[in-house]
Write an enzyme that holds these catalytic residues in place. Structure first.
Site, PDB file in Angstrom:
ATOM      1  CB  SER A 162      -0.874   0.061   1.252  1.00 31.79           C
ATOM      2  OG  SER A 162      -1.654  -1.068   1.383  1.00 31.79           O
ATOM      3  CG  HIS A 193      -1.440   0.757  -4.560  1.00 33.00           C
ATOM      4  ND1 HIS A 193      -2.032   1.979  -4.397  1.00 33.00           N
ATOM      5  CD2 HIS A 193      -1.784   0.022  -3.463  1.00 33.00           C
ATOM      6  CE1 HIS A 193      -2.709   1.982  -3.252  1.00 33.00           C
ATOM      7  NE2 HIS A 193      -2.577   0.815  -2.679  1.00 33.00           N
ATOM      8  CD  GLU A 238      -1.781   4.623  -7.304  1.00 29.12           C
ATOM      9  OE1 GLU A 238      -1.384   5.782  -7.252  1.00 29.12           O
ATOM     10  OE2 GLU A 238      -2.112   3.974  -6.289  1.00 29.12           O
ATOM     11  CG  ASN A 252      -3.101   5.530  -0.465  1.00 30.41           C
ATOM     12  OD1 ASN A 252      -4.282   5.771  -0.136  1.00 30.41           O
ATOM     13  ND2 ASN A 252      -2.637   4.295  -0.557  1.00 30.41           N
TER      14      ASN A 252
HETATM   15  N1  LIG Z   1      -6.599  -4.254   2.298  1.00 30.36           N
HETATM   16  C1  LIG Z   1      -6.457  -3.166   1.562  1.00 30.36           C
HETATM   17  O1  LIG Z   1      -7.316  -2.269   1.536  1.00 30.36           O
HETATM   18  C2  LIG Z   1      -5.246  -3.008   0.686  1.00 30.36           C
HETATM   19  C3  LIG Z   1      -5.286  -2.157  -0.407  1.00 30.36           C
HETATM   20  C4  LIG Z   1      -4.171  -2.032  -1.237  1.00 30.36           C
HETATM   21  C5  LIG Z   1      -3.016  -2.747  -0.924  1.00 30.36           C
HETATM   22  N2  LIG Z   1      -2.998  -3.577   0.171  1.00 30.36           N
HETATM   23  C6  LIG Z   1      -1.761  -4.315   0.454  1.00 30.36           C
HETATM   24  O2  LIG Z   1      -1.898  -5.642  -0.029  1.00 30.36           O
HETATM   25  C7  LIG Z   1      -1.130  -6.527   0.788  1.00 30.36           C
HETATM   26  C8  LIG Z   1      -2.036  -7.617   1.328  1.00 30.36           C
HETATM   27  O3  LIG Z   1      -3.056  -7.012   2.099  1.00 30.36           O
HETATM   28  P1  LIG Z   1      -4.417  -7.760   2.452  1.00 30.36           P
HETATM   29  O4  LIG Z   1      -5.368  -6.703   2.864  1.00 30.36           O
HETATM   30  O5  LIG Z   1      -4.774  -8.727   1.375  1.00 30.36           O
HETATM   31  O6  LIG Z   1      -3.959  -8.581   3.746  1.00 30.36           O
HETATM   32  P2  LIG Z   1      -4.592  -9.935   4.327  1.00 30.36           P
HETATM   33  O7  LIG Z   1      -4.148 -10.002   5.728  1.00 30.36           O
HETATM   34  O8  LIG Z   1      -6.036 -10.041   4.014  1.00 30.36           O
HETATM   35  O9  LIG Z   1      -3.840 -11.068   3.464  1.00 30.36           O
HETATM   36  C9  LIG Z   1      -2.476 -11.331   3.570  1.00 30.36           C
HETATM   37  C10 LIG Z   1      -2.278 -12.831   3.370  1.00 30.36           C
HETATM   38  O10 LIG Z   1      -0.870 -13.081   3.283  1.00 30.36           O
HETATM   39  C11 LIG Z   1      -0.636 -14.300   3.942  1.00 30.36           C
HETATM   40  N3  LIG Z   1       0.768 -14.415   4.300  1.00 30.36           N
HETATM   41  C12 LIG Z   1       1.352 -14.272   5.526  1.00 30.36           C
HETATM   42  N4  LIG Z   1       2.678 -14.527   5.409  1.00 30.36           N
HETATM   43  C13 LIG Z   1       2.924 -14.831   4.115  1.00 30.36           C
HETATM   44  C14 LIG Z   1       4.060 -15.243   3.394  1.00 30.36           C
HETATM   45  N5  LIG Z   1       5.244 -15.356   3.989  1.00 30.36           N
HETATM   46  N6  LIG Z   1       3.925 -15.525   2.079  1.00 30.36           N
HETATM   47  C15 LIG Z   1       2.746 -15.423   1.467  1.00 30.36           C
HETATM   48  N7  LIG Z   1       1.609 -15.050   2.101  1.00 30.36           N
HETATM   49  C16 LIG Z   1       1.700 -14.756   3.407  1.00 30.36           C
HETATM   50  C17 LIG Z   1      -1.588 -14.280   5.131  1.00 30.36           C
HETATM   51  O11 LIG Z   1      -1.790 -15.586   5.629  1.00 30.36           O
HETATM   52  C18 LIG Z   1      -2.829 -13.676   4.515  1.00 30.36           C
HETATM   53  O12 LIG Z   1      -3.706 -14.658   3.998  1.00 30.36           O
HETATM   54  C19 LIG Z   1      -0.475  -5.653   1.858  1.00 30.36           C
HETATM   55  O13 LIG Z   1       0.809  -5.264   1.438  1.00 30.36           O
HETATM   56  C20 LIG Z   1      -1.412  -4.467   1.928  1.00 30.36           C
HETATM   57  O14 LIG Z   1      -0.778  -3.325   2.442  1.00 30.36           O
HETATM   58  C21 LIG Z   1      -4.084  -3.735   0.966  1.00 30.36           C
END
Ligand SMILES: NC(=O)c1ccc[n+]([C@@H]2O[C@H](COP(=O)([O-])OP(=O)(O)OC[C@H]3O[C@@H](n4cnc5c(N)ncnc54)[C@H](O)[C@@H]3O)[C@@H](O)[C@H]2O)c1
Length: 308
Positions: free
Chosen positions: A117, A138, A150, A189
């Site tokens: 993010s 992104h 992005e 952002n």
């Molecule tokens: N949620 C949002 O609104 C949003 C928006 C844009 C970007 N992001 C980014 O996307 C990424 C994921 O966010 P999310 O909201 O899906 O989180 P989430 O917690 O829903 O999912 C993350 C997943 O990664 C898994 N994980 C943990 N360790 C790992 C590893 N070593 N290898 C592979 N997978 C692993 C977890 O078990 C989990 O299922 C982050 O970097 C977050 O900042 C999130």
């Protein structure tokens, strides 16, 4: 004719499952992995549920799911990948370790993308042997419903590789935008939080309450934002009028570098928003659910309206 790729998605959470379904819907073969067994076991059901919520018919769901495989490890997921999307938790050391693992097992010409993010792509990718094939993508939440992705270049990213990613995303129905420099917050952002900084400042300085801030935005320029960006708007009203307004207003708009003390106090007091029942405003569980339902329904309707 669009190219189809072998895609690996690392992390099967909120973002990973939506990225996987979007790319499978576009006809790509997707292998998704997660170290948590429950996440691997539930991902197909979560994809089905998200597709149903988007209004996809059963055949579309079955076709997409038939293109998605679940792997037990990152090594297994990336072994034959053309493109990898990492969507693991937002921790620098973890992401760096994941990319080291990916690079050890993926083909040398595989494109590597992080969905961080806000963390610098440059820092995430700094330990890679082949940094020219690494970049940021992104996606926005929910990734299968918000069009924007992005595409962030580091100083090492090969422009041709960034363009290949851009084309892949566009062909998958997304709206990619190229971010030429790896700056904090990328584009979206930075813009969003410039607005949030002033929103918080208005409340902090007693100019209005939180509900009034949200009402002003939702009932005025927020209505236009999906079809009229700020710079289109400036051209619409005239750059001369825009300059006059800036000369009179900008000097009074919040410009502090760090977070607002008002926000810091909310967090210190455990007023964390809907999850604790109070943030800027008070929320019952029903009210919080109603907000979530309203956003989902709006995004779905907007897709239909903007397509027509
Ligand atoms: N949620 C949002 O609104 C949003 C928006 C844009 C970007 N992001 C980014 O996307 C990424 C994921 O966010 P999310 O909201 O899906 O989180 P989430 O917690 O829903 O999912 C993350 C997943 O990664 C898994 N994980 C943990 N360790 C790992 C590893 N070593 N290898 C592979 N997978 C692993 C977890 O078990 C989990 O299922 C982050 O970097 C977050 O900042 C999130």
């Amino acid at each position: 004719m669009s190219v189809t790729y072998n895609i690996a998605v690392i992390g099967a959470g909120l973002m990973g499952h939506g990225i996987a379904l979007t790319l499978a819907k576009a006809g790509h073969s997707v292998t998704i992995t997660d170290p948590v067994a429950e996440a691997r076991a539930s991902v197909a059901d979560r994809i089905r549920h998200s597709m149903q919520a988007m209004g996809d018919d059963e055949q579309t769901i079955v076709d997409a799911l038939s293109l998605i495989a679940v792997a037990d490890s990152t090594a297994g997921a990336v072994a034959k990948a053309d493109v990898v999307f990492e969507a693991a938790p937002e921790k620098m050391a973890l992401k760096q370790a994941i990319f080291a693992d990916i690079e050890a097992h993926a083909p040398d010409d595989c494109i590597l993308a992080s969905n961080t993010s806000v963390m610098p792509i440059t820092e995430i990718m700094s330990g890679l042997r082949l940094k020219n094939r690494a970049l940021g993508t992104h996606w926005w939440n929910p990734p299968h419903m918000i069009p924007l992705v992005e595409v962030i270049k580091t100083e090492w990213t090969d422009p041709a590789i960034a363009q290949t990613m851009f084309d892949l995303l566009e062909q998958a129905g997304k709206t990619p935008v190229m971010v030429e420099k790896d700056v904090p917050g990328f584009i979206g952002n930075r813009l969003q939080h410039a607005l949030w900084r002033e929103a918080i400042s208005l409340v902090e300085n007693g100019i209005c309450d939180a509900e009034a801030v949200d009402t002003v935005i939702k009932s005025s320029f927020g209505r236009r934002l999906a079809v009229l960006g700020p710079l289109e708007n400036a051209d619409l009203v005239g750059t001369d009028l825009t300059l006059d307004i800036h000369q009179n207003v900008l000097h009074d708009i919040e410009a502090r570098q760090g977070p607002s003390p008002y926000l810091e106090t909310l967090v210190a007091d455990q007023k964390l928003g809907m999850k604790t029942g109070e943030g800027f405003r008070k929320w019952t569980e029903d009210e919080a659910d109603a907000v979530r339902a309203r956003v989902a329904s709006h995004l779905k309707k907007l897709e239909t309206i903007l397509e027509s």
